[in-house]
Design a protein around this motif. Structure first.
Motif, PDB file in Angstrom:
ATOM      1  N   ILE A  27       0.815  -1.218   0.000  1.00 15.72           N
ATOM      2  CA  ILE A  27       0.000   0.000   0.000  1.00 15.72           C
ATOM      3  C   ILE A  27       0.851   1.272   0.000  1.00 15.72           C
ATOM      4  O   ILE A  27       0.368   2.350  -0.329  1.00 15.72           O
ATOM      5  CB  ILE A  27      -0.983   0.039   1.195  1.00 15.72           C
ATOM      6  CG1 ILE A  27      -0.220   0.065   2.525  1.00 15.72           C
ATOM      7  CG2 ILE A  27      -1.950  -1.116   1.147  1.00 15.72           C
ATOM      8  CD1 ILE A  27      -1.130   0.238   3.728  1.00 15.72           C
ATOM      9  N   ASN A  28       2.133   1.115   0.359  1.00 15.29           N
ATOM     10  CA  ASN A  28       3.029   2.282   0.366  1.00 15.29           C
ATOM     11  C   ASN A  28       4.004   2.283  -0.817  1.00 15.29           C
ATOM     12  O   ASN A  28       4.925   3.104  -0.860  1.00 15.29           O
ATOM     13  CB  ASN A  28       3.794   2.350   1.685  1.00 15.29           C
ATOM     14  CG  ASN A  28       2.919   2.823   2.837  1.00 15.29           C
ATOM     15  OD1 ASN A  28       2.523   3.989   2.903  1.00 15.29           O
ATOM     16  ND2 ASN A  28       2.584   1.904   3.744  1.00 15.29           N
ATOM     17  N   ASP A  29       3.796   1.339  -1.731  1.00  9.62           N
ATOM     18  CA  ASP A  29       4.522   1.336  -3.004  1.00  9.62           C
ATOM     19  C   ASP A  29       6.038   1.180  -2.849  1.00  9.62           C
ATOM     20  O   ASP A  29       6.820   1.945  -3.421  1.00  9.62           O
ATOM     21  CB  ASP A  29       4.202   2.615  -3.792  1.00  9.62           C
ATOM     22  CG  ASP A  29       4.641   2.515  -5.248  1.00  9.62           C
ATOM     23  OD1 ASP A  29       4.700   1.385  -5.764  1.00  9.62           O
ATOM     24  OD2 ASP A  29       4.940   3.565  -5.846  1.00  9.62           O
ATOM     25  N   PHE A  30       6.445   0.224  -2.043  1.00  9.67           N
ATOM     26  CA  PHE A  30       7.845  -0.189  -2.038  1.00  9.67           C
ATOM     27  C   PHE A  30       7.889  -1.691  -1.749  1.00  9.67           C
ATOM     28  O   PHE A  30       6.865  -2.299  -1.441  1.00  9.67           O
ATOM     29  CB  PHE A  30       8.698   0.627  -1.066  1.00  9.67           C
ATOM     30  CG  PHE A  30       8.368   0.467   0.397  1.00  9.67           C
ATOM     31  CD1 PHE A  30       9.131  -0.362   1.213  1.00  9.67           C
ATOM     32  CD2 PHE A  30       7.327   1.184   0.980  1.00  9.67           C
ATOM     33  CE1 PHE A  30       8.847  -0.493   2.560  1.00  9.67           C
ATOM     34  CE2 PHE A  30       7.043   1.062   2.332  1.00  9.67           C
ATOM     35  CZ  PHE A  30       7.805   0.221   3.128  1.00  9.67           C
ATOM     36  N   THR A  31       9.053  -2.292  -1.891  1.00  7.48           N
ATOM     37  CA  THR A  31       9.135  -3.748  -1.837  1.00  7.48           C
ATOM     38  C   THR A  31       9.479  -4.260  -0.439  1.00  7.48           C
ATOM     39  O   THR A  31      10.008  -3.523   0.397  1.00  7.48           O
ATOM     40  CB  THR A  31      10.213  -4.271  -2.809  1.00  7.48           C
ATOM     41  OG1 THR A  31      11.514  -3.852  -2.336  1.00  7.48           O
ATOM     42  CG2 THR A  31       9.972  -3.732  -4.216  1.00  7.48           C
ATOM     43  N   GLU A  32       9.172  -5.547  -0.230  1.00 10.17           N
ATOM     44  CA  GLU A  32       9.549  -6.173   1.039  1.00 10.17           C
ATOM     45  C   GLU A  32      11.061  -6.149   1.223  1.00 10.17           C
ATOM     46  O   GLU A  32      11.559  -5.961   2.341  1.00 10.17           O
ATOM     47  CB  GLU A  32       9.044  -7.619   1.086  1.00 10.17           C
ATOM     48  CG  GLU A  32       7.548  -7.744   1.273  1.00 10.17           C
ATOM     49  CD  GLU A  32       7.126  -9.174   1.543  1.00 10.17           C
ATOM     50  OE1 GLU A  32       7.366  -9.661   2.669  1.00 10.17           O
ATOM     51  OE2 GLU A  32       6.569  -9.807   0.620  1.00 10.17           O
ATOM     52  N   ALA A  33      11.787  -6.372   0.140  1.00 10.58           N
ATOM     53  CA  ALA A  33      13.259  -6.358   0.214  1.00 10.58           C
ATOM     54  C   ALA A  33      13.753  -5.008   0.723  1.00 10.58           C
ATOM     55  O   ALA A  33      14.685  -4.932   1.548  1.00 10.58           O
ATOM     56  CB  ALA A  33      13.855  -6.662  -1.153  1.00 10.58           C
ATOM     57  N   GLU A  34      13.128  -3.922   0.248  1.00  7.55           N
ATOM     58  CA  GLU A  34      13.510  -2.581   0.721  1.00  7.55           C
ATOM     59  C   GLU A  34      13.179  -2.435   2.204  1.00  7.55           C
ATOM     60  O   GLU A  34      13.963  -1.855   2.967  1.00  7.55           O
ATOM     61  CB  GLU A  34      12.766  -1.515  -0.089  1.00  7.55           C
ATOM     62  CG  GLU A  34      13.254  -1.379  -1.525  1.00  7.55           C
ATOM     63  CD  GLU A  34      12.429  -0.390  -2.325  1.00  7.55           C
ATOM     64  OE1 GLU A  34      13.020   0.546  -2.902  1.00  7.55           O
ATOM     65  OE2 GLU A  34      11.191  -0.538  -2.373  1.00  7.55           O
ATOM     66  N   PHE A  35      12.026  -2.942   2.611  1.00  4.78           N
ATOM     67  CA  PHE A  35      11.638  -2.876   4.029  1.00  4.78           C
ATOM     68  C   PHE A  35      12.681  -3.550   4.905  1.00  4.78           C
ATOM     69  O   PHE A  35      13.134  -2.991   5.911  1.00  4.78           O
ATOM     70  CB  PHE A  35      10.281  -3.541   4.240  1.00  4.78           C
ATOM     71  CG  PHE A  35       9.860  -3.623   5.684  1.00  4.78           C
ATOM     72  CD1 PHE A  35       9.135  -2.594   6.269  1.00  4.78           C
ATOM     73  CD2 PHE A  35      10.200  -4.728   6.472  1.00  4.78           C
ATOM     74  CE1 PHE A  35       8.759  -2.652   7.607  1.00  4.78           C
ATOM     75  CE2 PHE A  35       9.825  -4.795   7.804  1.00  4.78           C
ATOM     76  CZ  PHE A  35       9.097  -3.762   8.374  1.00  4.78           C
ATOM     77  N   TYR A  36      13.087  -4.759   4.518  1.00  9.25           N
ATOM     78  CA  TYR A  36      13.999  -5.545   5.360  1.00  9.25           C
ATOM     79  C   TYR A  36      15.419  -4.985   5.394  1.00  9.25           C
ATOM     80  O   TYR A  36      16.227  -5.403   6.221  1.00  9.25           O
ATOM     81  CB  TYR A  36      14.007  -7.006   4.902  1.00  9.25           C
ATOM     82  CG  TYR A  36      12.720  -7.736   5.232  1.00  9.25           C
ATOM     83  CD1 TYR A  36      12.265  -7.815   6.548  1.00  9.25           C
ATOM     84  CD2 TYR A  36      11.949  -8.327   4.229  1.00  9.25           C
ATOM     85  CE1 TYR A  36      11.075  -8.466   6.856  1.00  9.25           C
ATOM     86  CE2 TYR A  36      10.758  -8.980   4.532  1.00  9.25           C
ATOM     87  CZ  TYR A  36      10.327  -9.040   5.849  1.00  9.25           C
ATOM     88  OH  TYR A  36       9.158  -9.680   6.158  1.00  9.25           O
ATOM     89  N   SER A  37      15.702  -4.043   4.528  1.00  5.57           N
ATOM     90  CA  SER A  37      17.015  -3.386   4.613  1.00  5.57           C
ATOM     91  C   SER A  37      17.045  -2.368   5.752  1.00  5.57           C
ATOM     92  O   SER A  37      18.115  -1.890   6.143  1.00  5.57           O
ATOM     93  CB  SER A  37      17.360  -2.709   3.281  1.00  5.57           C
ATOM     94  OG  SER A  37      16.496  -1.606   3.025  1.00  5.57           O
ATOM     95  N   PHE A  38      15.860  -2.059   6.302  1.00  7.08           N
ATOM     96  CA  PHE A  38      15.768  -1.101   7.406  1.00  7.08           C
ATOM     97  C   PHE A  38      15.259  -1.750   8.705  1.00  7.08           C
ATOM     98  O   PHE A  38      15.729  -1.422   9.791  1.00  7.08           O
ATOM     99  CB  PHE A  38      14.835   0.055   7.038  1.00  7.08           C
ATOM    100  CG  PHE A  38      15.335   0.925   5.932  1.00  7.08           C
ATOM    101  CD1 PHE A  38      16.269   1.927   6.179  1.00  7.08           C
ATOM    102  CD2 PHE A  38      14.887   0.746   4.629  1.00  7.08           C
ATOM    103  CE1 PHE A  38      16.732   2.743   5.158  1.00  7.08           C
ATOM    104  CE2 PHE A  38      15.341   1.548   3.601  1.00  7.08           C
ATOM    105  CZ  PHE A  38      16.271   2.551   3.859  1.00  7.08           C
ATOM    106  N   PHE A  39      14.289  -2.663   8.575  1.00  5.87           N
ATOM    107  CA  PHE A  39      13.666  -3.279   9.749  1.00  5.87           C
ATOM    108  C   PHE A  39      13.485  -4.782   9.528  1.00  5.87           C
ATOM    109  O   PHE A  39      13.288  -5.230   8.399  1.00  5.87           O
ATOM    110  CB  PHE A  39      12.296  -2.649  10.037  1.00  5.87           C
ATOM    111  CG  PHE A  39      12.352  -1.206  10.440  1.00  5.87           C
ATOM    112  CD1 PHE A  39      12.698  -0.836  11.732  1.00  5.87           C
ATOM    113  CD2 PHE A  39      12.052  -0.210   9.521  1.00  5.87           C
ATOM    114  CE1 PHE A  39      12.753   0.496  12.109  1.00  5.87           C
ATOM    115  CE2 PHE A  39      12.099   1.133   9.878  1.00  5.87           C
ATOM    116  CZ  PHE A  39      12.453   1.485  11.184  1.00  5.87           C
TER     117      PHE A  39
END
Length: 219
Positions: A37-49
């Protein structure tokens, strides 16, 4: 011309998470749902959290870090004694979370099990205790000649417990501008320092009267 996509960052993810939680009155269902819903990937998420829950913990760390940052910008702060530093910390911290009160209250009341709610503050607890250790003055250590490492740990733990009680009081405070929380902070910090100096009677009685009055009024 296509709009340039805003660069992703830890702060942006935190902002999106808080906005989602407030707008939907619940946490995102999953990392997949949140990122989609926020238009970015899970891979990008896991690079931060690593998890959604880690964002919740990070938010309270941000409140803590921002408080200390604001205090350090005050040139007079370093000249304060331990009690004045702690009071400054409290008033600055609660000003910050009051600006985000809806999110903070929702997060710290999300579980019926209060222990689960407190666990969200686990990482902030470490930073808070470290802060207390930093502001314990040489004068205090000199007064407490027998202060050992375990006694200093007990001191930081007692201040953490007081901090949790203050958050609980603030969450339940319905007074205008949360003025009763300000009174609570002043009386509880004063009582704590007099306990440390083993001269507690006047402030403890005053603090006890304030708490008793608040509890009676709410019944």
């Amino acid at each position: 011309m296509a709009t340039k996509k805003q660069a992703l960052s830890k702060d942006r993810i935190v902002s999106m998470y808080m906005n989602y939680t407030l707008e939907h009155n619940e946490k995102p269902k999953s990392v997949f749902h949140f990122t989609k819903i926020n238009d970015f990937t899970e891979a990008e998420f896991y690079s931060f959290f690593g998890t959604l829950e880690s964002i919740e913990k990070e938010i309270f760390i941000i409140f803590m870090d921002k408080t200390i940052e604001m205090l350090d910008k005050n040139p007079d702060y370093q000249t304060y004694d331990m009690k004045s530093k702690l009071l400054s910390f409290y008033f600055t911290f609660f000003e910050l979370i009051t600006a985000n009160r809806s999110y903070v209250v929702m997060t710290l009341k999300q579980h019926q099990n209060q222990l689960k709610n407190i666990m969200i503050l686990g990482d902030m607890r470490k930073k808070f205790k470290s802060y207390i250790s930093e502001i314990i003055t040489d004068d205090y250590r000199t007064q407490q000649e027998r202060l050992q490492e375990f006694q200093e740990k007990a001191t930081t733990e007692s201040f953490w417990f007081q901090f949790l009680l203050t958050i609980k009081f603030w969450m339940d405070d319905s007074s205008a501008a949360f003025e009763k929380t300000d009174i609570y902070i002043e009386k509880s910090v004063k009582a704590s320092f007099e306990l440390m100096n083993i001269v507690p009677i006047d402030s403890l009685i005053d603090f006890g009267k304030f708490i008793f009055k608040e509890k009676i009024q709410k019944k």
